[in-house]
Design a protein around this motif. Structure first.
Motif, PDB file in Angstrom:
ATOM      1  N   ASP A  89      43.946  64.707   6.981  1.00 56.14           N
ATOM      2  CA  ASP A  89      43.766  66.147   6.818  1.00 56.14           C
ATOM      3  C   ASP A  89      44.437  66.595   5.522  1.00 56.14           C
ATOM      4  N   PRO A  90      43.735  67.318   4.641  1.00 57.07           N
ATOM      5  CA  PRO A  90      44.325  67.685   3.348  1.00 57.07           C
ATOM      6  C   PRO A  90      45.507  68.636   3.461  1.00 57.07           C
ATOM      7  N   ALA A  91      45.494  69.522   4.446  1.00 61.42           N
ATOM      8  CA  ALA A  91      46.538  70.538   4.534  1.00 61.42           C
ATOM      9  C   ALA A  91      47.793  70.048   5.235  1.00 61.42           C
ATOM     10  N   THR A  92      47.635  69.204   6.259  1.00 59.13           N
ATOM     11  CA  THR A  92      48.792  68.838   7.076  1.00 59.13           C
ATOM     12  C   THR A  92      49.055  67.335   7.129  1.00 59.13           C
ATOM     13  N   GLY A  93      48.145  66.523   6.588  1.00 59.55           N
ATOM     14  CA  GLY A  93      48.303  65.076   6.662  1.00 59.55           C
ATOM     15  C   GLY A  93      48.319  64.410   5.312  1.00 59.55           C
ATOM     16  N   LEU A  94      47.658  63.258   5.216  1.00 60.19           N
ATOM     17  CA  LEU A  94      47.684  62.445   3.999  1.00 60.19           C
ATOM     18  C   LEU A  94      46.473  62.683   3.096  1.00 60.19           C
ATOM     19  N   GLY A  95      45.697  63.735   3.389  1.00 55.51           N
ATOM     20  CA  GLY A  95      44.444  63.939   2.683  1.00 55.51           C
ATOM     21  C   GLY A  95      44.573  64.069   1.178  1.00 55.51           C
ATOM     22  N   ASN A  96      45.680  64.610   0.684  1.00 57.12           N
ATOM     23  CA  ASN A  96      45.869  64.775  -0.762  1.00 57.12           C
ATOM     24  C   ASN A  96      46.831  63.740  -1.350  1.00 57.12           C
ATOM     25  N   TRP A  97      47.173  62.743  -0.565  1.00 57.82           N
ATOM     26  CA  TRP A  97      48.077  61.700  -1.053  1.00 57.82           C
ATOM     27  C   TRP A  97      47.286  60.678  -1.870  1.00 57.82           C
ATOM     28  N   SER A  98      47.992  60.045  -2.782  1.00 62.93           N
ATOM     29  CA  SER A  98      47.434  58.898  -3.493  1.00 62.93           C
ATOM     30  C   SER A  98      47.989  57.619  -2.883  1.00 62.93           C
ATOM     31  N   ALA A  99      47.344  56.496  -3.201  1.00 59.75           N
ATOM     32  CA  ALA A  99      47.852  55.202  -2.724  1.00 59.75           C
ATOM     33  C   ALA A  99      49.244  54.936  -3.275  1.00 59.75           C
ATOM     34  N   GLY A 100      49.495  55.379  -4.508  1.00 58.88           N
ATOM     35  CA  GLY A 100      50.815  55.189  -5.097  1.00 58.88           C
ATOM     36  C   GLY A 100      51.885  55.984  -4.397  1.00 58.88           C
ATOM     37  N   GLN A 101      51.563  57.209  -3.987  1.00 55.52           N
ATOM     38  CA  GLN A 101      52.536  58.028  -3.260  1.00 55.52           C
ATOM     39  C   GLN A 101      52.834  57.437  -1.887  1.00 55.52           C
ATOM     40  N   PHE A 102      51.805  56.889  -1.248  1.00 63.97           N
ATOM     41  CA  PHE A 102      52.021  56.239   0.042  1.00 63.97           C
ATOM     42  C   PHE A 102      52.906  55.009  -0.130  1.00 63.97           C
ATOM     43  N   TRP A 103      52.652  54.228  -1.167  1.00 65.16           N
ATOM     44  CA  TRP A 103      53.480  53.057  -1.465  1.00 65.16           C
ATOM     45  C   TRP A 103      54.926  53.470  -1.703  1.00 65.16           C
ATOM     46  N   ARG A 104      55.130  54.574  -2.440  1.00 68.54           N
ATOM     47  CA  ARG A 104      56.496  55.037  -2.705  1.00 68.54           C
ATOM     48  C   ARG A 104      57.203  55.409  -1.402  1.00 68.54           C
ATOM     49  N   ALA A 105      56.476  55.995  -0.450  1.00 74.06           N
ATOM     50  CA  ALA A 105      57.089  56.349   0.831  1.00 74.06           C
ATOM     51  C   ALA A 105      57.584  55.107   1.563  1.00 74.06           C
ATOM     52  N   LEU A 106      56.755  54.052   1.581  1.00 70.20           N
ATOM     53  CA  LEU A 106      57.151  52.820   2.254  1.00 70.20           C
ATOM     54  C   LEU A 106      58.260  52.105   1.489  1.00 70.20           C
ATOM     55  N   HIS A 107      58.102  52.008   0.184  1.00 69.30           N
ATOM     56  CA  HIS A 107      59.005  51.174  -0.609  1.00 69.30           C
ATOM     57  C   HIS A 107      60.306  51.880  -0.976  1.00 69.30           C
ATOM     58  N   ASN A 108      60.236  53.183  -1.232  1.00 67.44           N
ATOM     59  CA  ASN A 108      61.411  53.922  -1.695  1.00 67.44           C
ATOM     60  C   ASN A 108      61.871  55.010  -0.737  1.00 67.44           C
ATOM     61  N   GLY A 109      61.114  55.266   0.344  1.00 68.08           N
ATOM     62  CA  GLY A 109      61.549  56.285   1.287  1.00 68.08           C
ATOM     63  C   GLY A 109      61.522  57.689   0.714  1.00 68.08           C
ATOM     64  N   ARG A 110      60.496  57.977  -0.109  1.00 65.71           N
ATOM     65  CA  ARG A 110      60.378  59.294  -0.714  1.00 65.71           C
ATOM     66  C   ARG A 110      58.978  59.838  -0.458  1.00 65.71           C
ATOM     67  N   SER A 111      58.888  61.100  -0.059  1.00 70.38           N
ATOM     68  CA  SER A 111      57.614  61.694   0.291  1.00 70.38           C
ATOM     69  C   SER A 111      56.812  62.085  -0.948  1.00 70.38           C
ATOM     70  N   ARG A 112      55.594  62.572  -0.712  1.00 71.87           N
ATOM     71  CA  ARG A 112      54.701  62.964  -1.809  1.00 71.87           C
ATOM     72  C   ARG A 112      55.325  64.038  -2.686  1.00 71.87           C
ATOM     73  N   ASP A 113      56.032  64.981  -2.061  1.00 74.91           N
ATOM     74  CA  ASP A 113      56.634  66.080  -2.824  1.00 74.91           C
ATOM     75  C   ASP A 113      58.022  65.742  -3.375  1.00 74.91           C
ATOM     76  N   GLY A 114      58.431  64.494  -3.225  1.00 75.34           N
ATOM     77  CA  GLY A 114      59.717  64.068  -3.762  1.00 75.34           C
ATOM     78  C   GLY A 114      60.868  64.096  -2.777  1.00 75.34           C
ATOM     79  N   ARG A 115      60.657  64.686  -1.596  1.00 74.78           N
ATOM     80  CA  ARG A 115      61.733  64.732  -0.608  1.00 74.78           C
ATOM     81  C   ARG A 115      62.139  63.333  -0.162  1.00 74.78           C
ATOM     82  N   LEU A 116      63.423  63.180   0.099  1.00 79.72           N
ATOM     83  CA  LEU A 116      63.923  61.935   0.668  1.00 79.72           C
ATOM     84  C   LEU A 116      63.584  61.916   2.147  1.00 79.72           C
ATOM     85  N   LEU A 117      63.127  60.767   2.630  1.00 73.46           N
ATOM     86  CA  LEU A 117      62.738  60.628   4.025  1.00 73.46           C
ATOM     87  C   LEU A 117      63.894  60.096   4.859  1.00 73.46           C
ATOM     88  N   TYR A 118      63.907  60.480   6.124  1.00 74.01           N
ATOM     89  CA  TYR A 118      64.946  59.994   7.043  1.00 74.01           C
ATOM     90  C   TYR A 118      64.612  58.580   7.501  1.00 74.01           C
TER      91      TYR A 118
END
Length: 424
Positions: A89-118
């Motif tokens: 879903d573009p508004a509430t899910g991964l619809g506007n994410w890129s593959a690179g942003q998803f990789w960064r979340a897994l590899h670096n624990g950082r969300s699309r908007d730059g927030r640090l993930l728990y």
């Protein structure tokens, strides 16, 4: 005074700069453009399998909710974290994410908007995942039906609800990494290590955590109490707990594929792991995991006591309770019934130093997972409304000191402490 103040300001600035550096190190420039083309079928199929390896739906699907739409509350000692929406879903899910942003979340624990993930999202493990696997997993998720479901705000205590506190935690305990093959080991061992350390995130439960919820070594697998659940994930390196170094390889595979084997069975949180994840692994990956588990360096364990002193009244009470409530299934001598009810005589789960699991099972019952290899598992009924704390302590003491078992007696106070968290 001015020099002192200036020195303090400089020190704070240096510390903040160090914390910032430790949080962004290892991050390469990424393409933040959402993919223009639909994912290909081969990638989706591969990603679906990877999602089962990581049990992604287990956390990112609320009970009765849309798969992968998030909203499941995860209790921690610091408050409640809510899983995020992984649908496209573009508004509430991964619809506007890129593959690179998803990789960064897994590899670096950082969300699309730059927030640090728990780290309830286990990126301290997922950092090991390869970019190719990350991309396939992303393609699978963006192939799912979009669900418009807003992410819930976490309900965390201060200061744990601040990005500053999370940045300090990460600076202390998180290091991005990729799995490096050990050339001295077999292909099976390396694949098993990659699965256990990465998507399988076994250390998330099987490693002891400190007061800040971190582990000094995410890969030691030496056992730990699962926060907020009152279940103990036993050591995978100890022959006295859950080590499998002396098991036949096929028995390790079978317990992870079906939930039961001639050498052991699973209950509690591990039953959920087998049900949602490991029963769906392919034969090669199950074998690789078993090879790795059997190859773990064993830890030394203290020998059992020569004898355990038990109050005569408590022993008599425990024996009567066992005869009335337990012997019909588990046998007069704790021998069990093959393929149905586990033996209690010589059972290392019964003799664990940590008794949380025993209290949970007697109080609240439990079933092995329903799997293709064991579709109708036999279960343990709950006794929370039938037995008092003193009764539970007595019957557990009977189990732990009978038929050659040599483990410490269980006190009524111990049962009270273990049950205070309630059923999970």
């Amino acid at each position: 005074m001015k020099r002192l103040l200036l020195g303090l300001l400089v020190g704070v600035a240096v510390l903040l700069a160090l914390v910032w550096y430790l949080n962004v190190r290892g991050e390469d420039k990424i393409d933040d453009s959402p993919p223009a083309a639909a994912p290909v079928a081969q990638q989706v199929t591969r990603g679906a399998y990877l999602a089962s390896l990581g049990n992604c739906a287990g956390c990112h699907t609320a009970r009765g909710g849309v798969p992968y739409a998030g909203g499941r509350g995860i209790e921690t000692p610091f408050g409640i974290l809510y899983s995020s929406n992984l649908t496209p879903d573009p508004a509430t899910g991964l619809g506007n994410w890129s593959a690179g942003q998803f990789w960064r979340a897994l590899h670096n624990g950082r969300s699309r908007d730059g927030r640090l993930l728990y780290p309830a999202f286990p990126y301290p493990n997922y950092t090991m995942v390869t970019r190719a696997d990350s991309d396939a997993l992303f393609d699978y998720l963006r192939s799912q039906p979009p669900a418009k479901q807003q992410n819930k705000a976490h309900a965390l205590d201060w200061p744990f609800n601040t990005q500053a506190a999370l940045a300090v935690w990460r600076a202390l305990y998180f290091r991005p990494a990729l799995y490096v093959q050990d050339s001295a080991r077999s292909a099976d061992w390396n694949r098993g290590a990659y699965l256990v350390d990465g998507l399988g995130h076994c250390s998330a439960c099987h490693t002891q955590r400190n007061a800040l919820g971190a582990s000094s070594d995410m890969l030691d697998l030496s056992g730990g109490l699962i926060p907020m659940q009152n279940w103990y994930a036993p050591s995978l390196t100890s022959a006295a707990e859950a080590g499998v170094a002396d098991w036949p390889l096929e028995h390790v595979v079978r317990v992870m594929q079906t939930g039961i084997s001639p050498r052991g069975f699973v209950l509690g949180p591990m039953a959920e792991v087998v049900f949602n994840s490991t029963q769906h692994w392919n034969a090669d990956d199950l074998r690789a995991m078993a090879v790795f588990m059997k190859g773990l360096v064993p830890t030394a364990t203290a020998p059992p006591p020569a004898a355990v002193a038990v109050d005569a009244g408590k022993a008599q009470r425990g024996a009567k309770l066992y005869e009335h409530h337990c012997a019909q299934c588990h046998g007069d001598q704790g021998q069990g019934v093959a393929g149905a009810y586990p033996p209690l005589a010589g059972n290392r789960a019964v003799q664990l130093k940590e008794t949380s699991n025993l209290v949970q099972v007697v109080m609240y019952g439990g079933f092995p997972p329903a799997t293709a290899g064991n579709p109708r598992p036999y279960g343990m009924p709950p006794y929370v409304l039938l037995l008092s704390d003193a009764d539970v302590a007595a019957v557990l003491t009977h189990l732990r000191t009978s038929w050659g078992n040599r483990a410490a007696a269980v006190s009524e106070v111990e049962v009270l402490k273990k049950r205070s968290g309630g059923a999970q």
